[in-house]
Design an enzyme around this catalytic site. Structure first.
Site, PDB file in Angstrom:
ATOM      1  N   ALA A  66       0.872  -1.168   0.000  1.00 58.37           N
ATOM      2  CA  ALA A  66       0.000   0.000   0.000  1.00 58.37           C
ATOM      3  C   ALA A  66       0.917   1.228   0.000  1.00 58.37           C
ATOM      4  O   ALA A  66       2.107   1.125   0.296  1.00 58.37           O
ATOM      5  CB  ALA A  66      -0.890  -0.020   1.228  1.00 58.37           C
ATOM      6  N   GLY A 109       0.736  -4.925   1.000  1.00 59.93           N
ATOM      7  CA  GLY A 109      -0.463  -4.978   0.159  1.00 59.93           C
ATOM      8  C   GLY A 109      -0.208  -5.639  -1.181  1.00 59.93           C
ATOM      9  O   GLY A 109      -1.122  -6.188  -1.797  1.00 59.93           O
ATOM     10  N   GLU A 112      -0.514  -9.221  -0.546  1.00 60.82           N
ATOM     11  CA  GLU A 112      -1.941  -9.484  -0.306  1.00 60.82           C
ATOM     12  C   GLU A 112      -2.736  -9.470  -1.607  1.00 60.82           C
ATOM     13  O   GLU A 112      -3.655 -10.270  -1.800  1.00 60.82           O
ATOM     14  CB  GLU A 112      -2.489  -8.447   0.684  1.00 60.82           C
ATOM     15  CG  GLU A 112      -1.870  -8.641   2.060  1.00 60.82           C
ATOM     16  CD  GLU A 112      -2.200  -7.527   3.039  1.00 60.82           C
ATOM     17  OE1 GLU A 112      -2.011  -6.335   2.675  1.00 60.82           O
ATOM     18  OE2 GLU A 112      -2.641  -7.830   4.148  1.00 60.82           O
ATOM     19  N   GLU A 132       4.807  -5.053   7.267  1.00 59.22           N
ATOM     20  CA  GLU A 132       4.088  -4.003   8.004  1.00 59.22           C
ATOM     21  C   GLU A 132       4.618  -3.826   9.424  1.00 59.22           C
ATOM     22  O   GLU A 132       4.578  -2.728   9.984  1.00 59.22           O
ATOM     23  CB  GLU A 132       2.586  -4.326   8.060  1.00 59.22           C
ATOM     24  CG  GLU A 132       1.858  -4.178   6.734  1.00 59.22           C
ATOM     25  CD  GLU A 132       1.853  -5.445   5.893  1.00 59.22           C
ATOM     26  OE1 GLU A 132       2.640  -6.380   6.179  1.00 59.22           O
ATOM     27  OE2 GLU A 132       1.062  -5.495   4.938  1.00 59.22           O
TER      28      GLU A 132
HETATM   29  C1  HXC Z   1       5.085   4.434  -1.189  1.00 57.90           C
HETATM   30  C2  HXC Z   1       7.016   3.489  -1.994  1.00 57.90           C
HETATM   31  C3  HXC Z   1       6.650   2.229  -1.450  1.00 57.90           C
HETATM   32  C4  HXC Z   1       5.415   2.160  -0.740  1.00 57.90           C
HETATM   33  C5  HXC Z   1       8.549   2.003  -2.435  1.00 57.90           C
HETATM   34  N1  HXC Z   1       8.194   3.289  -2.604  1.00 57.90           N
HETATM   35  N2  HXC Z   1       7.642   1.347  -1.738  1.00 57.90           N
HETATM   36  N3  HXC Z   1       6.235   4.564  -1.869  1.00 57.90           N
HETATM   37  N4  HXC Z   1       4.678   3.285  -0.648  1.00 57.90           N
HETATM   38  N5  HXC Z   1       4.985   1.023  -0.211  1.00 57.90           N
HETATM   39  C6  HXC Z   1       8.928   4.348  -3.310  1.00 57.90           C
HETATM   40  C7  HXC Z   1      10.131   4.834  -2.509  1.00 57.90           C
HETATM   41  O1  HXC Z   1       9.732   5.806  -1.583  1.00 57.90           O
HETATM   42  C8  HXC Z   1      10.992   5.400  -3.596  1.00 57.90           C
HETATM   43  O2  HXC Z   1      10.510   6.675  -3.953  1.00 57.90           O
HETATM   44  C9  HXC Z   1      10.751   4.477  -4.779  1.00 57.90           C
HETATM   45  O3  HXC Z   1       9.486   3.820  -4.498  1.00 57.90           O
HETATM   46  C10 HXC Z   1      11.805   3.419  -4.939  1.00 57.90           C
HETATM   47  O4  HXC Z   1      11.966   2.749  -3.694  1.00 57.90           O
HETATM   48  P1  HXC Z   1      13.378   2.523  -2.989  1.00 57.90           P
HETATM   49  O5  HXC Z   1      13.132   2.227  -1.568  1.00 57.90           O
HETATM   50  O6  HXC Z   1      14.310   3.650  -3.294  1.00 57.90           O
HETATM   51  O7  HXC Z   1      13.912   1.218  -3.762  1.00 57.90           O
HETATM   52  P2  HXC Z   1      14.854   0.066  -3.209  1.00 57.90           P
HETATM   53  O8  HXC Z   1      15.990   0.668  -2.425  1.00 57.90           O
HETATM   54  O9  HXC Z   1      15.193  -0.774  -4.393  1.00 57.90           O
HETATM   55  O10 HXC Z   1      13.993  -0.772  -2.166  1.00 57.90           O
HETATM   56  C11 HXC Z   1      12.849  -1.490  -2.614  1.00 57.90           C
HETATM   57  C12 HXC Z   1      11.990  -1.917  -1.407  1.00 57.90           C
HETATM   58  C13 HXC Z   1      11.660  -0.675  -0.549  1.00 57.90           C
HETATM   59  C14 HXC Z   1      12.717  -2.969  -0.548  1.00 57.90           C
HETATM   60  C15 HXC Z   1      10.721  -2.559  -1.991  1.00 57.90           C
HETATM   61  O11 HXC Z   1      11.130   0.325  -1.422  1.00 57.90           O
HETATM   62  C16 HXC Z   1      10.645  -0.933   0.518  1.00 57.90           C
HETATM   63  O12 HXC Z   1      10.966  -1.500   1.550  1.00 57.90           O
HETATM   64  N6  HXC Z   1       9.414  -0.441   0.320  1.00 57.90           N
HETATM   65  C17 HXC Z   1       8.358  -0.509   1.308  1.00 57.90           C
HETATM   66  C18 HXC Z   1       7.830  -1.910   1.450  1.00 57.90           C
HETATM   67  C19 HXC Z   1       6.757  -1.961   2.515  1.00 57.90           C
HETATM   68  O13 HXC Z   1       6.994  -1.681   3.687  1.00 57.90           O
HETATM   69  N7  HXC Z   1       5.549  -2.337   2.098  1.00 57.90           N
HETATM   70  C20 HXC Z   1       4.413  -2.447   3.001  1.00 57.90           C
HETATM   71  C21 HXC Z   1       3.647  -1.182   2.999  1.00 57.90           C
HETATM   72  S1  HXC Z   1       2.399  -1.189   4.209  1.00 57.90           S
HETATM   73  P3  HXC Z   1      11.487   7.928  -4.209  1.00 57.90           P
HETATM   74  O14 HXC Z   1      10.538   9.061  -4.372  1.00 57.90           O
HETATM   75  O15 HXC Z   1      12.374   8.001  -3.013  1.00 57.90           O
HETATM   76  O16 HXC Z   1      12.223   7.541  -5.451  1.00 57.90           O
HETATM   77  C22 HXC Z   1       1.189  -2.045   3.514  1.00 57.90           C
HETATM   78  C23 HXC Z   1      -0.031  -2.169   4.354  1.00 57.90           C
HETATM   79  C24 HXC Z   1      -0.961  -3.113   3.736  1.00 57.90           C
HETATM   80  O17 HXC Z   1       1.258  -2.527   2.422  1.00 57.90           O
HETATM   81  C25 HXC Z   1      -2.219  -3.039   4.420  1.00 57.90           C
HETATM   82  C26 HXC Z   1      -3.344  -2.722   3.538  1.00 57.90           C
HETATM   83  C27 HXC Z   1      -3.356  -3.277   2.246  1.00 57.90           C
END
Ligand code: HXC
Length: 260
Positions: A66, A109, A112, A132
């Site tokens: 998400a 998400g 999911e 999460e």
């Molecule tokens: C918003 C995101 C994002 C996310 C990545 N980006 N994931 N933006 N929401 N979930 C954005 C980053 O901010 C970044 O933007 C760009 O995408 C590239 O990401 P990087 O982190 O620079 O890439 P990398 O170093 O290769 O790492 C990849 C990654 C990391 C390991 C996937 O991005 C990551 O850990 N993302 C978050 C994963 C996460 O926690 N997901 C769960 C979310 S909570 P900029 O602008 O800096 O270039 C969730 C709740 C679900 O999903 C419940 C309801 C459905």
């Protein structure tokens, strides 16, 4: 329709392909993206020219979760009042089979979303996770429930409590995905399209009834599920596909299939 965050195509007759297309955020599932996805899926579900759908992302990310930016400042009262994430339930109501073709990150998400699909095929690069916990929260798109059904309690707890990424090979061993396809860019999408083509070539009433009964196994107890299956099975005798299919077997011919 023209979309900003997804691409809808028809790579083969009767097969639709939806590609999540928000590369700058690794396909983070912001609300507008999810609304587009729901709209596209509802249109395809209503389209008699389509028998099965493939859902994919990019080589780097199926979807990284998400949208954290969108969620960061939310308050409980907003999420309650605005029914946050309720729209994520729509996919489960579709009749046509959806195959997730996963390459790269399928996190939070994103994981999911893949689990909401009917079949998951994984590229060797796929990484599944429910991170999460690292954001001070928990899965909210069905991950805790669907994973527990798919891979059992201990593995689900491990994923949800540690946030660790699980490799494609591990996900296959755990029964989370049907299989890991061969290496090579685009391979997982190619295989998913082939599978969708096979499904779309069958009698569509049987396909959709089959999807419905398998899904019932996740919602009903065994006695109710068995009764439901038998009732739908009885219903198949009212279809031309059953008449044709069984007659063709004895005529040693290929059955003609009736779209609706
Ligand atoms: C918003 C995101 C994002 C996310 C990545 N980006 N994931 N933006 N929401 N979930 C954005 C980053 O901010 C970044 O933007 C760009 O995408 C590239 O990401 P990087 O982190 O620079 O890439 P990398 O170093 O290769 O790492 C990849 C990654 C990391 C390991 C996937 O991005 C990551 O850990 N993302 C978050 C994963 C996460 O926690 N997901 C769960 C979310 S909570 P900029 O602008 O800096 O270039 C969730 C709740 C679900 O999903 C419940 C309801 C459905």
């Amino acid at each position: 329709a023209n979309y900003e965050y997804i691409i809808v195509a028809q790579p083969e007759p009767r097969v639709a392909l939806i590609t999540l297309n928000r590369p700058k955020a690794l396909n983070a599932l912001c609300s507008p993206l999810f609304n587009e996805l729901n709209k596209a899926l509802a249109d395809l579900d209503a389209d008699d020219g389509v028998g099965a759908v493939v859902l994919t992302g990019s080589e780097k990310a199926f979807a990284a979760g998400a949208d954290i930016k969108e969620m960061k400042d939310k308050e409980y009262s907003d999420t309650f009042k605005n029914r946050f994430l309720e729209e994520w339930g729509a996919i489960g109501k579709l009749r046509k089979p959806i195959i997730a073709a996963v390459s790269g990150y399928a996190l939070g998400g994103g994981c999911e979303l893949a689990l909401m699909c009917d079949i998951i095929l994984a590229s060797p690069t796929a990484k599944f996770g429910q991170p999460e916990i690292n954001l001070g929260t928990i899965p909210g798109g069905g991950g805790s429930q669907r994973l527990a059904h798919a891979i059992g309690k201990s593995r689900t707890m491990e994923m949800v409590l540690t946030g660790r990424h699980v490799s494609a090979q591990e996900a296959e061993k755990w029964g989370m995905v049907s299989r890991v396809v061969g290496e090579g860019e685009g391979e997982v999408v190619k295989e998913a399209i082939e599978m969708a083509k096979t499904i779309a070539s069958k009698g569509q009433i049987a396909v959709q009834a089959a999807k419905e009964v398998v899904n019932a196994a996740y919602e009903l107890n065994l006695a109710e599920g068995l009764r439901f299956e038998r009732r739908l099975f009885h219903g198949m005798f009212a279809t031309k596909d059953q008449k044709e299919g069984m007659a063709a077997f004895f005529g040693k011919e290929k059955a003609r299939v009736y779209p609706f």
